[in-house]
Design an enzyme around this catalytic site. Structure first.
Site, PDB file in Angstrom:
ATOM      1  N   GLU A  82       1.078  -1.331  -0.259  1.00 47.16           N
ATOM      2  CA  GLU A  82      -0.387   0.293   0.065  1.00 47.16           C
ATOM      3  C   GLU A  82       0.952   1.047   0.187  1.00 47.16           C
ATOM      4  O   GLU A  82       0.360   2.375  -0.171  1.00 47.16           O
ATOM      5  CB  GLU A  82      -0.741   0.202   1.301  1.00 47.16           C
ATOM      6  CG  GLU A  82      -2.010  -1.033   1.223  1.00 47.16           C
ATOM      7  CD  GLU A  82      -2.910  -1.043   2.013  1.00 47.16           C
ATOM      8  OE1 GLU A  82      -2.643  -0.109   2.894  1.00 47.16           O
ATOM      9  OE2 GLU A  82      -3.646  -1.963   2.408  1.00 47.16           O
ATOM     10  N   PRO A  85       2.896   4.153  -4.774  1.00 46.39           N
ATOM     11  CA  PRO A  85       1.673   5.286  -5.492  1.00 46.39           C
ATOM     12  C   PRO A  85       1.278   4.944  -6.834  1.00 46.39           C
ATOM     13  O   PRO A  85      -0.123   6.032  -6.647  1.00 46.39           O
ATOM     14  CB  PRO A  85       2.527   6.234  -5.950  1.00 46.39           C
ATOM     15  CG  PRO A  85       4.227   5.687  -6.258  1.00 46.39           C
ATOM     16  CD  PRO A  85       4.245   4.673  -5.562  1.00 46.39           C
ATOM     17  N   LEU A  87      -0.894   1.504  -7.181  1.00 48.01           N
ATOM     18  CA  LEU A  87      -1.349  -0.447  -6.657  1.00 48.01           C
ATOM     19  C   LEU A  87      -1.512  -0.717  -7.806  1.00 48.01           C
ATOM     20  O   LEU A  87      -2.398   0.302  -9.466  1.00 48.01           O
ATOM     21  CB  LEU A  87      -2.503   0.289  -5.907  1.00 48.01           C
ATOM     22  CG  LEU A  87      -1.928   1.291  -3.692  1.00 48.01           C
ATOM     23  CD1 LEU A  87      -3.408   0.960  -3.166  1.00 48.01           C
ATOM     24  CD2 LEU A  87      -0.998   0.496  -3.797  1.00 48.01           C
ATOM     25  N   ASP A 197      11.840   2.888 -15.259  1.00 43.17           N
ATOM     26  CA  ASP A 197      12.763   2.184 -14.101  1.00 43.17           C
ATOM     27  C   ASP A 197      12.165   0.336 -14.648  1.00 43.17           C
ATOM     28  O   ASP A 197      11.219  -0.611 -13.736  1.00 43.17           O
ATOM     29  CB  ASP A 197      11.480   2.911 -12.979  1.00 43.17           C
ATOM     30  CG  ASP A 197      11.795   2.422 -11.807  1.00 43.17           C
ATOM     31  OD1 ASP A 197      12.732   2.045 -11.642  1.00 43.17           O
ATOM     32  OD2 ASP A 197      10.733   2.097 -10.723  1.00 43.17           O
TER      33      ASP A 197
END
Length: 511
Positions: A82, A85, A87, A197
């Site tokens: 959780e 940023p 989910l 990323d």
């Protein structure tokens, strides 16, 4: 508009302005689920100012709430939990067996719906067996969500760093490296070279245990947000300087994934490079492999990682170099991935056609290319009636040359000289004055007979764009998908073709 498609594949809607009639010189698009009412991509001038005009598998918010039990915390599958940023949830659409992955962005991530839809459309064009593919999106009020294929067997990070039963064997690590390199090369070749990323959490394992690259990394976490969330020690140096992701930055990140595969740990690139330069390559190797790896192969991977991690971007290899270097190391292609990973294969009964099949359907279901060829030769150009109307001015020498190229292609097709047929049909298509679904279908079959399923699939989809309700285009797509080992999707396409054929027969009886 918020509609859920009942099939993974959405047929191109029939419109008054057919995209290929409007833009006859447009090149075939890669296999994807992105369809618009007037144009096939933003590059062709599509106006995305009104998201409701964008018909790429748009899901309603209520559909995705229902699929994820109202975005229950129990359905969160992103390993950051959780704290992340944006989910990722797993879910299952109503009346569908297959699971989906839903990425839910924060409300401020993409304030402009036009920009979100534009970005999603670019990712939605891609379709490849090495990707966990995007199959839809939701843009409802403040909500911004992406929907992708769900990969049930965890991430590379889980299998490398948090394994419970067994670590990944060496041959499987090489397979991961090759498959992800192939995914990046495909994305680059299709004009989407930027991946944000890239790390071991972005590599997922499907129901067969095959590694796939998450499509979510092809979009930023937000329109103006950071592209890297990992520790700065693993971030490309040029990104730290200017905050921009480049294709070379992606190669750097791929180098960090190679280090993960070699070491079984998350080693900072600077530390790894010091070890490599000190000729201590074997100190990089994961001790859990217990020496069960080829020193020669390990040296190749170490050297490739070193090249990827060069400080100067221009000194790094490109995606084609990655594939070329890694492909010879894939020495156990006959061993299934789920066996290497030590996970049970999720058995599912093969999909069976829901309707009786015609001769074409039967030929496609058993992938009998010779029978399909005979049917297309017999059909000739009957289904092209009404798809082209030529003005007097268009009957030029160029037009006559184009028709002559088609005639040469037809002779070669009839005589089973499929490479010559491809060349001549390509001349006809490239002129673009006249668009023929039969030519696309015939060239598609030629590609299949030359063992080229990717261009075969593109051609079959282009035939579908010209003639949205022609069952033949769906049948040929099913064969191409099966050749690409996408068997569930092939079965879905076969059923859709049979349904179209049944509808056509009912209409004929009614008239």
């Amino acid at each position: 508009m918020g509609c859920c498609q009942s099939s993974l594949f959405t047929r191109v809607k029939e419109t008054e302005n057919n995209p290929l009639e409007k833009e006859p010189q447009q090149q075939p698009q890669p296999y994807h689920q992105f369809h618009t009412s007037n144009n096939t991509s933003n590059e062709t001038g599509k106006d995305f100012s009104d998201p409701s005009s964008f018909t790429f598998s748009e899901f309603s918010l209520s559909d995705l709430k229902s699929a994820t039990n109202n975005f229950s915390s129990e359905y969160i599958v992103s390993e950051s939990g959780e704290k992340a940023p944006n989910l990722v949830y797993k879910g299952r659409l109503q009346n569908q067996k297959r699971w989906i992955a839903v990425k839910k962005f924060s409300k401020a991530a993409w304030p402009d719906p036009k920009q979100f839809v534009e970005e999603a459309s670019g990712v939605g064009k891609l379709r490849h067996a090495r990707l966990a593919n995007l199959i839809g999106y939701c843009c409802d009020g403040d909500e911004r969500l992406l929907v992708a294929e769900f990969m049930p067997n965890d991430t590379l990070a889980k299998h490398l760093f948090h394994w419970e039963n067994q670590t990944i064997e060496w041959a499987m690590r090489l397979r991961v490296a090759l498959y992800i390199a192939q995914a990046l090369h495909y994305c680059t070749s299709e004009g989407r070279p930027l991946y944000h990323d890239l790390n071991a959490y972005r590599v997922l394992f499907d129901e067969e245990g095959d590694p796939r690259l998450s499509c979510f990394g092809l979009m930023k976490n937000s329109r103006d947000g950071k592209s890297y969330s990992t520790n700065l020690a693993y971030t490309p140096p040029e990104y730290l300087r200017n905050g921009r992701v480049t294709p070379e930055s992606v190669i750097y990140s791929f180098g960090t994934v190679l280090l993960d595969l070699l070491s079984g740990k998350h080693i900072p690139p600077s530390h790894a490079l010091d070890m490599i330069q000190g000729k201590n390559n074997m100190l990089l190797m994961d001790s859990h492999l217990e020496g069960k790896f080829s020193t020669e192969e390990a040296t190749v991977v170490v050297n490739l990682a070193s090249k990827c991690l060069q400080y100067e971007p221009r000194e790094r290899p490109n995606t084609k170099d990655l594939v070329t270097t890694l492909a010879p190391l894939h020495t156990k292609p006959e061993v299934r991935s789920h066996i290497m990973l030590g996970i049970p294969k999720q058995e599912e009964a093969p999909s069976t056609p829901q309707r009786p099949l015609s001769a074409m359907g039967e030929a496609c279901s058993r992938m009998d290319l010779t029978a399909i060829h005979q049917i297309l030769v017999a059909t000739h150009y009957r289904d092209d009636e009404g798809t082209n109307e030529l003005s007097f001015q268009e009957w030029t020498q160029q037009m006559r040359d184009m028709l002559e190229a088609r005639k040469r292609g037809d002779y070669a097709f009839r005589d089973k000289d499929f490479k010559t047929a491809i060349d001549n049909y390509s001349q006809f298509i490239d002129v673009g004055t006249m668009v023929s679904p039969t030519v696309f279908a015939r060239r598609s079959l030629c590609y299949l007979l030359c063992d080229q399923p990717d261009p075969a699939l593109r051609d079959a989809m282009q035939a579908q764009c010209v003639y949205p309700d022609w069952p033949t285009t769906f049948y040929i797509q099913s064969v191409a998908l099966a050749k690409l080992n996408m068997h569930k999707d092939a079965a879905d396409m076969l059923n859709e073709a049979a349904a179209l054929e049944e509808k056509r027969q009912r209409g004929a009886r009614g008239s």
